[in-house]
Design a protein around this motif. Structure first.
Motif, PDB file in Angstrom:
ATOM      1  N   ASN A  29      15.479  -1.707   2.940  1.00 35.56           N
ATOM      2  CA  ASN A  29      14.736  -2.253   1.796  1.00 35.56           C
ATOM      3  C   ASN A  29      13.444  -1.485   1.559  1.00 35.56           C
ATOM      4  OD1 ASN A  29      16.509  -4.317   1.029  1.00 35.56           O
ATOM      5  ND2 ASN A  29      15.728  -5.682   2.625  1.00 35.56           N
ATOM      6  N   PHE A  30      12.821  -1.011   2.646  1.00 34.64           N
ATOM      7  CA  PHE A  30      11.590  -0.235   2.502  1.00 34.64           C
ATOM      8  C   PHE A  30      11.864   1.072   1.764  1.00 34.64           C
ATOM      9  CE2 PHE A  30       8.458   2.857   4.179  1.00 34.64           C
ATOM     10  CZ  PHE A  30       7.284   2.229   3.791  1.00 34.64           C
ATOM     11  N   PHE A  31      12.921   1.761   2.146  1.00 33.79           N
ATOM     12  CA  PHE A  31      13.240   3.028   1.490  1.00 33.79           C
ATOM     13  C   PHE A  31      13.708   2.815   0.048  1.00 33.79           C
ATOM     14  CE2 PHE A  31      13.612   4.725   5.913  1.00 33.79           C
ATOM     15  CZ  PHE A  31      12.662   5.720   5.776  1.00 33.79           C
ATOM     16  N   ILE A  32      14.392   1.707  -0.224  1.00 39.31           N
ATOM     17  CA  ILE A  32      14.760   1.399  -1.610  1.00 39.31           C
ATOM     18  C   ILE A  32      13.494   1.186  -2.440  1.00 39.31           C
ATOM     19  CG2 ILE A  32      15.825  -0.325  -3.130  1.00 39.31           C
ATOM     20  CD1 ILE A  32      17.955  -0.731  -0.967  1.00 39.31           C
ATOM     21  N   GLY A  33      12.530   0.468  -1.882  1.00 39.57           N
ATOM     22  CA  GLY A  33      11.261   0.254  -2.575  1.00 39.57           C
ATOM     23  C   GLY A  33      10.529   1.557  -2.847  1.00 39.57           C
ATOM     24  N   LEU A  34      10.523   2.454  -1.853  1.00 41.62           N
ATOM     25  CA  LEU A  34       9.916   3.764  -2.059  1.00 41.62           C
ATOM     26  C   LEU A  34      10.598   4.508  -3.200  1.00 41.62           C
ATOM     27  CD1 LEU A  34       9.440   5.088   1.610  1.00 41.62           C
ATOM     28  CD2 LEU A  34       7.664   4.224   0.084  1.00 41.62           C
ATOM     29  N   GLY A  35      11.930   4.460  -3.201  1.00 40.77           N
ATOM     30  CA  GLY A  35      12.681   5.143  -4.257  1.00 40.77           C
ATOM     31  C   GLY A  35      12.363   4.591  -5.633  1.00 40.77           C
ATOM     32  N   ALA A  95       0.834  -1.206   0.000  1.00 33.98           N
ATOM     33  CA  ALA A  95       0.000   0.000   0.000  1.00 33.98           C
ATOM     34  C   ALA A  95       0.867   1.254   0.000  1.00 33.98           C
ATOM     35  CB  ALA A  95      -0.921  -0.012   1.217  1.00 33.98           C
ATOM     36  N   SER A  96       1.979   1.202   0.728  1.00 37.02           N
ATOM     37  CA  SER A  96       2.891   2.349   0.756  1.00 37.02           C
ATOM     38  C   SER A  96       3.479   2.614  -0.621  1.00 37.02           C
ATOM     39  CB  SER A  96       4.015   2.100   1.768  1.00 37.02           C
ATOM     40  OG  SER A  96       3.504   1.979   3.080  1.00 37.02           O
ATOM     41  N   MET A  97       3.820   1.541  -1.348  1.00 37.75           N
ATOM     42  CA  MET A  97       4.367   1.715  -2.698  1.00 37.75           C
ATOM     43  C   MET A  97       3.337   2.375  -3.610  1.00 37.75           C
ATOM     44  SD  MET A  97       7.386   0.546  -2.262  1.00 37.75           S
ATOM     45  CE  MET A  97       7.218   0.962  -0.515  1.00 37.75           C
ATOM     46  N   CYS A 121       6.508  -2.023  -9.572  1.00 37.75           N
ATOM     47  CA  CYS A 121       7.959  -2.193  -9.441  1.00 37.75           C
ATOM     48  C   CYS A 121       8.393  -2.127  -7.974  1.00 37.75           C
ATOM     49  CB  CYS A 121       8.687  -1.128 -10.252  1.00 37.75           C
ATOM     50  SG  CYS A 121       8.481  -1.275 -12.038  1.00 37.75           S
ATOM     51  N   GLY A 122       7.872  -1.143  -7.249  1.00 39.69           N
ATOM     52  CA  GLY A 122       8.206  -1.036  -5.835  1.00 39.69           C
ATOM     53  C   GLY A 122       7.700  -2.220  -5.033  1.00 39.69           C
ATOM     54  N   SER A 123       6.485  -2.679  -5.353  1.00 39.31           N
ATOM     55  CA  SER A 123       5.910  -3.826  -4.646  1.00 39.31           C
ATOM     56  C   SER A 123       6.685  -5.112  -4.934  1.00 39.31           C
ATOM     57  CB  SER A 123       4.442  -4.000  -5.044  1.00 39.31           C
ATOM     58  OG  SER A 123       3.691  -2.867  -4.663  1.00 39.31           O
ATOM     59  N   ALA A 124       7.193  -5.237  -6.146  1.00 39.53           N
ATOM     60  CA  ALA A 124       8.008  -6.410  -6.483  1.00 39.53           C
ATOM     61  C   ALA A 124       9.260  -6.452  -5.609  1.00 39.53           C
ATOM     62  CB  ALA A 124       8.382  -6.370  -7.960  1.00 39.53           C
ATOM     63  N   TRP A 125       9.842  -5.272  -5.360  1.00 36.95           N
ATOM     64  CA  TRP A 125      11.015  -5.212  -4.476  1.00 36.95           C
ATOM     65  C   TRP A 125      10.625  -5.588  -3.040  1.00 36.95           C
ATOM     66  CZ3 TRP A 125      16.165  -4.854  -4.763  1.00 36.95           C
ATOM     67  CH2 TRP A 125      16.868  -4.528  -3.602  1.00 36.95           C
ATOM     68  N   MET A 126       9.462  -5.126  -2.585  1.00 34.34           N
ATOM     69  CA  MET A 126       8.981  -5.486  -1.242  1.00 34.34           C
ATOM     70  C   MET A 126       8.825  -6.991  -1.108  1.00 34.34           C
ATOM     71  SD  MET A 126       8.511  -2.667   0.614  1.00 34.34           S
ATOM     72  CE  MET A 126      10.106  -2.279  -0.128  1.00 34.34           C
ATOM     73  N   ALA A 127       8.256  -7.625  -2.135  1.00 34.12           N
ATOM     74  CA  ALA A 127       8.050  -9.070  -2.094  1.00 34.12           C
ATOM     75  C   ALA A 127       9.377  -9.821  -2.142  1.00 34.12           C
ATOM     76  CB  ALA A 127       7.160  -9.498  -3.254  1.00 34.12           C
ATOM     77  N   ALA A 128      10.272  -9.358  -3.016  1.00 32.16           N
ATOM     78  CA  ALA A 128      11.563 -10.050  -3.179  1.00 32.16           C
ATOM     79  C   ALA A 128      12.406  -9.977  -1.913  1.00 32.16           C
ATOM     80  CB  ALA A 128      12.320  -9.449  -4.359  1.00 32.16           C
ATOM     81  N   THR A 129      12.290  -8.888  -1.167  1.00 29.05           N
ATOM     82  CA  THR A 129      13.103  -8.709   0.045  1.00 29.05           C
ATOM     83  C   THR A 129      12.336  -9.082   1.311  1.00 29.05           C
ATOM     84  OG1 THR A 129      12.430  -6.371   0.162  1.00 29.05           O
ATOM     85  CG2 THR A 129      14.478  -6.874  -1.010  1.00 29.05           C
ATOM     86  N   ARG A 130      11.097  -9.581   1.156  1.00 26.41           N
ATOM     87  CA  ARG A 130      10.250  -9.984   2.290  1.00 26.41           C
ATOM     88  C   ARG A 130      10.163  -8.878   3.335  1.00 26.41           C
ATOM     89  NH1 ARG A 130       8.381 -14.843   2.686  1.00 26.41           N
ATOM     90  NH2 ARG A 130       8.255 -14.724   4.992  1.00 26.41           N
ATOM     91  N   THR A 131       9.875  -7.680   2.861  1.00 25.40           N
ATOM     92  CA  THR A 131       9.710  -6.533   3.759  1.00 25.40           C
ATOM     93  C   THR A 131       8.281  -6.542   4.307  1.00 25.40           C
ATOM     94  OG1 THR A 131      11.318  -5.253   2.502  1.00 25.40           O
ATOM     95  CG2 THR A 131       9.819  -4.023   3.932  1.00 25.40           C
ATOM     96  N   LEU A 132       8.151  -6.634   5.636  1.00 27.08           N
ATOM     97  CA  LEU A 132       6.846  -6.789   6.270  1.00 27.08           C
ATOM     98  C   LEU A 132       6.624  -5.707   7.326  1.00 27.08           C
ATOM     99  CD1 LEU A 132       7.006 -10.655   6.775  1.00 27.08           C
ATOM    100  CD2 LEU A 132       5.821  -9.431   4.945  1.00 27.08           C
TER     101      LEU A 132
END
Length: 311
Positions: free
Chosen positions: A124-130, A28-30, A91-102
């Motif tokens: 990883n969260f901030f990378i996903g945001l970026g 949702a953040s992404m 794209c951001g959500s794919a990074w969240m899933a790949a890094t298991r950011t919860l």
């Protein structure tokens, strides 16, 4: 719709020892920051002042987690920024899933959302945001170059732009523009000849500000009268008191009755000769038949830049 996920998220967070937390909140953040980035890209691209104002407020609120103003006021309305936000969010959500950011708690799903994320996953969260922000912004710029703000193809927009440009008068010289009431000559400053602008030329070629015709030239070549395609009657007077120079600094390139196009050279001017004679090179361009207009450019301009817009 997103409120329906609250019950699921609550259960995932309550069972964090087993689930590790909620995967919904990072996604949702992404989405939210993607919407914000798309709106800020529209702010960067648009020339519509009303839309700019809307984008400023709604873009910032979306980055902080409130997307309704951004979505319903900008991205869904223009369509293509919404598509760009979907791509960035994916794209951001794919990074969240790949890094298991919860997430370990509920919160504001946006830039402040890191507070709800497990500390070891902040990077990883901030990378996903970026990723989400960058992709959304870039895709919005690309799509809006191909598709204008009204959602029609660019080819159709060119026709609309041409129609709008027919109401614009362009700068006859490259130089500095100011309102005619700031002219050094009291006759022009008092608007006795009409309202308009004064250009202080930076070069010696006078170009037609309109599509239309030449209705009047002077034996001394120091001024020219034009009629635009919208009926506006224009007088361009090169310099002050230059009638006394008997045409010597001027080379007339058109004759009365000639059809002219915007940007067509009309007169060559020796600006130095005017100045050497102790005269001002200030050049008023006034509308003599009272057509209402607004000044759309002041200060430094290039020949051909819009300076007046008929109402």
């Amino acid at each position: 719709m997103h409120h329906s996920f609250t019950a699921i998220e609550t259960q995932l967070i309550a069972a964090a020892e087993t689930t590790g937390g909620s995967f919904i909140f990072p996604i949702a953040s992404m989405n939210n920051v993607a919407q914000g980035a798309a709106v800020l890209a529209v702010l960067f691209m648009t020339k519509n002042e009303k839309l700019k104002s809307l984008c400023t407020a709604s873009g910032i609120s979306a980055l902080l987690g409130i997307t309704e103003p951004a979505m319903f006021g900008v991205t869904l309305k223009l369509k293509y920024p919404f598509y760009a936000a979907l791509i960035g969010s994916a794209c951001g959500s794919a990074w969240m899933a790949a890094t298991r950011t919860l997430a370990l708690a509920m919160g504001a799903a946006g830039l402040p959302g890191f507070i709800s994320i497990a500390p070891q996953s902040w990077v990883n969260f901030f990378i996903g945001l970026g990723i989400s922000i960058a992709v959304s912004f870039i895709m919005t710029v690309i799509l809006m170059k191909r598709h204008p703000e009204d959602g029609t193809p660019a080819k159709q927009s060119a026709a609309a732009a041409k129609a709008a440009a027919s109401n614009e008068l362009t700068a006859p010289f490259s130089g500095t523009v100011k309102p005619v009431d700031q002219a050094s000559d009291s006759v022009f400053a008092g608007k006795a000849m009409g309202d308009g602008i004064v250009v202080i030329p930076a070069d010696g070629t006078l170009y037609s500000p309109v599509n239309g015709s030449v209705v009047m030239t002077f034996p001394t070549k120091h001024a020219i009268g034009l009629q635009g395609e919208n009926g506006e009657e224009i007088l361009i007077h090169i310099g002050m008191d230059t009638v006394s120079l008997e045409g010597k600094p001027f080379e007339l390139l058109v004759s009365a009755g000639a059809e002219v196009q915007k940007g067509q050279p009309l007169i060559k001017v020796d600006l130095k000769a005017i100045q050497d004679a102790g005269l001002s090179i200030e050049t008023p361009m006034v509308i003599t038949n009272g057509k209402p207009f607004e000044i759309v450019a002041k200060g430094d301009v290039k020949a051909g830049d819009p300076v007046l817009k008929l109402k």
